[in-house]
Write a protein that holds these residues in place. Structure first.
Motif, PDB file in Angstrom:
ATOM      1  N   MET A  35       0.863  -1.148   0.106  1.00  0.00           N
ATOM      2  CA  MET A  35       0.086  -0.002  -0.053  1.00  0.00           C
ATOM      3  C   MET A  35       0.874   1.332   0.053  1.00  0.00           C
ATOM      4  N   GLN A  36       0.391   2.326  -0.573  1.00  0.00           N
ATOM      5  CA  GLN A  36       0.930   3.516  -0.545  1.00  0.00           C
ATOM      6  C   GLN A  36       0.951   4.434   0.756  1.00  0.00           C
ATOM      7  N   ASP A  37       2.009   4.892   1.192  1.00  0.00           N
ATOM      8  CA  ASP A  37       2.205   5.935   2.154  1.00  0.00           C
ATOM      9  C   ASP A  37       1.504   7.038   1.965  1.00  0.00           C
ATOM     10  N   LEU A  51      -1.591   8.199   1.628  1.00  0.00           N
ATOM     11  CA  LEU A  51      -2.760   8.068   0.534  1.00  0.00           C
ATOM     12  C   LEU A  51      -4.075   8.878   0.852  1.00  0.00           C
ATOM     13  N   HIS A  52      -4.400   8.596   2.206  1.00  0.00           N
ATOM     14  CA  HIS A  52      -5.653   9.101   2.610  1.00  0.00           C
ATOM     15  C   HIS A  52      -5.285  10.523   3.552  1.00  0.00           C
TER      16      HIS A  52
END
Length: 83
Positions: free
Chosen positions: A1-3, A5-6
């Protein structure tokens, strides 16, 4: 998962028009949010409705674009003579 992102999800204090405050969570970057709407002045809660005067809108359009009743009648008679 991308860091990262949210977006950040922080606590925000909502201040309504009648002075009440509530705390919730939001992605807004401010700590407080002031709104002009609440259950004492919104038509959904009060039952008051605003009716739109369509004749007033037509008159406003005609004034804005410089149209008069004479202009509209002359256009209609010109169309009749073309036939």
């Amino acid at each position: 998962m991308q860091d990262a992102l949210h977006p950040e999800y922080n606590e925000v204090t909502i201040e309504l028009a009648d002075g009440t405050e509530m705390t919730t969570r939001s992605t807004m970057e401010t700590d407080t949010y002031e709104t002009e709407i609440d259950s004492t002045n919104h038509p959904f809660y009060t039952g008051r409705r605003q009716f739109v005067d369509t004749a007033g809108r037509v008159e406003k359009f005609n004034r804005r674009y410089g149209l008069t009743d004479d202009d509209e009648e002359s256009e209609e008679t010109e169309e009749d003579t073309d036939e």
